[in-house]
Design a protein around this motif. Sequence first.
Motif, PDB file in Angstrom:
ATOM      1  N   ALA A  28      37.409  40.062  42.414  1.00 48.05           N
ATOM      2  CA  ALA A  28      37.805  41.023  41.810  1.00 48.05           C
ATOM      3  C   ALA A  28      36.600  42.101  41.991  1.00 48.05           C
ATOM      4  O   ALA A  28      36.975  43.336  41.761  1.00 48.05           O
ATOM      5  CB  ALA A  28      37.333  40.462  40.554  1.00 48.05           C
ATOM      6  N   ILE A  29      35.514  41.696  42.454  1.00 48.38           N
ATOM      7  CA  ILE A  29      34.597  42.646  42.956  1.00 48.38           C
ATOM      8  C   ILE A  29      34.975  43.446  43.933  1.00 48.38           C
ATOM      9  O   ILE A  29      34.555  44.693  44.259  1.00 48.38           O
ATOM     10  CB  ILE A  29      33.152  42.067  43.125  1.00 48.38           C
ATOM     11  N   GLN A  30      35.441  42.767  45.179  1.00 50.43           N
ATOM     12  CA  GLN A  30      36.108  43.484  46.288  1.00 50.43           C
ATOM     13  C   GLN A  30      37.136  44.342  45.840  1.00 50.43           C
ATOM     14  O   GLN A  30      37.143  45.770  46.141  1.00 50.43           O
ATOM     15  CB  GLN A  30      36.845  42.243  47.152  1.00 50.43           C
ATOM     16  N   GLN A  31      37.911  43.953  44.828  1.00 56.50           N
ATOM     17  CA  GLN A  31      39.203  45.166  44.301  1.00 56.50           C
ATOM     18  C   GLN A  31      38.533  46.326  43.717  1.00 56.50           C
ATOM     19  O   GLN A  31      38.823  47.327  43.755  1.00 56.50           O
ATOM     20  CB  GLN A  31      40.057  44.469  43.518  1.00 56.50           C
ATOM     21  N   ALA A  32      37.352  46.070  42.851  1.00 58.55           N
ATOM     22  CA  ALA A  32      36.751  47.014  42.345  1.00 58.55           C
ATOM     23  C   ALA A  32      36.157  48.017  43.177  1.00 58.55           C
ATOM     24  O   ALA A  32      36.247  49.276  43.023  1.00 58.55           O
ATOM     25  CB  ALA A  32      35.368  46.579  41.193  1.00 58.55           C
ATOM     26  N   TYR A  33      35.539  47.418  44.249  1.00 55.96           N
ATOM     27  CA  TYR A  33      34.866  48.479  45.264  1.00 55.96           C
ATOM     28  C   TYR A  33      36.136  49.338  45.972  1.00 55.96           C
ATOM     29  O   TYR A  33      36.028  50.582  46.033  1.00 55.96           O
ATOM     30  CB  TYR A  33      34.088  47.541  46.401  1.00 55.96           C
ATOM     31  N   ILE A  34      37.175  48.630  46.344  1.00 55.96           N
ATOM     32  CA  ILE A  34      38.218  49.192  46.958  1.00 55.96           C
ATOM     33  C   ILE A  34      38.834  50.264  45.867  1.00 55.96           C
ATOM     34  O   ILE A  34      39.115  51.464  46.525  1.00 55.96           O
ATOM     35  CB  ILE A  34      39.424  48.375  47.158  1.00 55.96           C
ATOM     36  N   ASN A  35      38.966  50.213  45.007  1.00 60.33           N
ATOM     37  CA  ASN A  35      39.471  51.038  43.635  1.00 60.33           C
ATOM     38  C   ASN A  35      38.319  52.180  43.390  1.00 60.33           C
ATOM     39  O   ASN A  35      38.550  53.148  42.404  1.00 60.33           O
ATOM     40  CB  ASN A  35      39.749  50.230  42.528  1.00 60.33           C
ATOM     41  N   GLY A  36      37.355  52.229  43.993  1.00 61.24           N
ATOM     42  CA  GLY A  36      36.129  53.367  43.828  1.00 61.24           C
ATOM     43  C   GLY A  36      34.893  52.807  42.840  1.00 61.24           C
ATOM     44  O   GLY A  36      34.299  53.884  42.694  1.00 61.24           O
ATOM     45  N   SER A  37      34.719  51.983  42.356  1.00 63.41           N
ATOM     46  CA  SER A  37      33.501  51.403  41.623  1.00 63.41           C
ATOM     47  C   SER A  37      32.382  51.543  42.620  1.00 63.41           C
ATOM     48  O   SER A  37      32.378  51.050  43.659  1.00 63.41           O
ATOM     49  CB  SER A  37      33.661  50.054  41.218  1.00 63.41           C
ATOM     50  N   LYS A  38      31.390  51.847  41.984  1.00 66.74           N
ATOM     51  CA  LYS A  38      29.946  52.010  42.495  1.00 66.74           C
ATOM     52  C   LYS A  38      29.088  50.873  41.828  1.00 66.74           C
ATOM     53  O   LYS A  38      27.926  50.591  42.403  1.00 66.74           O
ATOM     54  CB  LYS A  38      29.317  53.196  42.439  1.00 66.74           C
ATOM     55  N   TYR A  39      29.748  50.469  40.799  1.00 64.75           N
ATOM     56  CA  TYR A  39      28.718  49.683  39.866  1.00 64.75           C
ATOM     57  C   TYR A  39      29.679  48.498  39.170  1.00 64.75           C
ATOM     58  O   TYR A  39      30.731  48.828  38.917  1.00 64.75           O
ATOM     59  CB  TYR A  39      28.091  50.439  38.640  1.00 64.75           C
ATOM     60  N   VAL A  40      29.350  47.206  39.155  1.00 66.16           N
ATOM     61  CA  VAL A  40      30.010  46.108  38.672  1.00 66.16           C
ATOM     62  C   VAL A  40      29.315  45.637  37.731  1.00 66.16           C
ATOM     63  O   VAL A  40      28.172  45.400  37.784  1.00 66.16           O
ATOM     64  CB  VAL A  40      30.757  45.303  39.608  1.00 66.16           C
ATOM     65  N   GLU A  41      29.877  45.332  36.495  1.00 69.89           N
ATOM     66  CA  GLU A  41      29.286  44.412  35.587  1.00 69.89           C
ATOM     67  C   GLU A  41      29.928  42.867  35.654  1.00 69.89           C
ATOM     68  O   GLU A  41      30.935  42.785  35.768  1.00 69.89           O
ATOM     69  CB  GLU A  41      29.534  44.970  34.110  1.00 69.89           C
ATOM     70  N   ILE A  42      28.953  41.963  35.960  1.00 71.67           N
ATOM     71  CA  ILE A  42      29.528  40.795  36.041  1.00 71.67           C
ATOM     72  C   ILE A  42      28.624  39.652  35.331  1.00 71.67           C
ATOM     73  O   ILE A  42      27.501  39.867  34.711  1.00 71.67           O
ATOM     74  CB  ILE A  42      29.262  40.064  37.617  1.00 71.67           C
ATOM     75  N   ASP A  43      29.174  38.818  34.453  1.00 73.72           N
ATOM     76  CA  ASP A  43      28.730  37.898  33.554  1.00 73.72           C
ATOM     77  C   ASP A  43      28.180  36.678  34.538  1.00 73.72           C
ATOM     78  O   ASP A  43      29.089  36.102  35.188  1.00 73.72           O
ATOM     79  CB  ASP A  43      29.829  37.482  32.636  1.00 73.72           C
ATOM     80  N   ILE A 101      25.651  38.695  47.684  1.00 73.37           N
ATOM     81  CA  ILE A 101      25.896  39.157  49.061  1.00 73.37           C
ATOM     82  C   ILE A 101      26.872  40.170  49.523  1.00 73.37           C
ATOM     83  O   ILE A 101      26.602  40.861  50.214  1.00 73.37           O
ATOM     84  CB  ILE A 101      26.106  37.861  49.870  1.00 73.37           C
ATOM     85  N   TYR A 102      28.191  39.837  48.670  1.00 74.09           N
ATOM     86  CA  TYR A 102      29.156  40.804  48.979  1.00 74.09           C
ATOM     87  C   TYR A 102      28.728  42.280  48.375  1.00 74.09           C
ATOM     88  O   TYR A 102      28.912  43.420  49.291  1.00 74.09           O
ATOM     89  CB  TYR A 102      30.620  40.524  48.061  1.00 74.09           C
ATOM     90  N   ALA A 103      28.089  42.408  47.090  1.00 70.99           N
ATOM     91  CA  ALA A 103      27.789  43.657  46.666  1.00 70.99           C
ATOM     92  C   ALA A 103      26.542  44.291  47.718  1.00 70.99           C
ATOM     93  O   ALA A 103      26.743  45.799  47.889  1.00 70.99           O
ATOM     94  CB  ALA A 103      27.050  43.487  45.346  1.00 70.99           C
ATOM     95  N   LYS A 104      25.855  43.789  48.096  1.00 69.91           N
ATOM     96  CA  LYS A 104      24.790  44.113  49.183  1.00 69.91           C
ATOM     97  C   LYS A 104      25.488  44.715  50.354  1.00 69.91           C
ATOM     98  O   LYS A 104      25.176  45.825  50.980  1.00 69.91           O
ATOM     99  CB  LYS A 104      23.899  43.117  49.537  1.00 69.91           C
ATOM    100  N   SER A 105      26.635  44.050  50.642  1.00 68.74           N
ATOM    101  CA  SER A 105      27.208  44.276  52.087  1.00 68.74           C
ATOM    102  C   SER A 105      27.913  45.609  52.000  1.00 68.74           C
ATOM    103  O   SER A 105      27.963  46.231  53.015  1.00 68.74           O
ATOM    104  CB  SER A 105      28.243  43.070  52.859  1.00 68.74           C
TER     105      SER A 105
END
Length: 181
Positions: A28-43, A101-105
């Motif tokens: 989901a975080i990968q898809q958010a990045y692909i869709n242009g998000s710069k910030y993700v909220e994760i629980d 790790i993904y977010a940093k990459s």
Amino acid sequence: VKIPDPMWISSYRRGRVNASIAENTVEAIQQAYINGSKYVEIDVQKTNDDVFVLSHDKDIVLNVNGQPTLIDITKSNYNDIKDFKIGNTSCKISTLYSALIYAKSVGLFCNLDCKVGNLNDEKSIAKMVVDNGMSGACIYNTWESRFVQCALGIKSIDSNAGFVWSYKVIENIPFDQLGID
């Protein structure tokens, strides 16, 4: 309304894009990045064996032997649940470590909604953020009732920490007087 330039898009629970990708997963975080998000909220929740995992609720529906089964993450060991798919998706439970790790990459910023409710766990999360080079790229959203103590505890580990809290006044102390940046 003037839109800030540059405008940052944040994905809540990573943003629900389609039913095949479960919220609060690395996919989901990968898809958010692909869709242009710069910030993700994760629980963030913690399993019984002290693994920090991504999930909004402590109860999650996992596909166990072809049957939807409600599992309490906080009473489960990670190794016992890690291979089951979430609901009807192809996604499995993601760890906070893998998300960081993904977010940093890819240069994503994270809003960590810590649902662990324990000061020592919140400090452990802060240590994981620092140890993985994400200090300054994460803000902490805590439900810890001792918010000030929790924030100062995290600040002692992650000096770049930022915080989100939904109330202007905490224990009758105006937020701008707490001494927390």
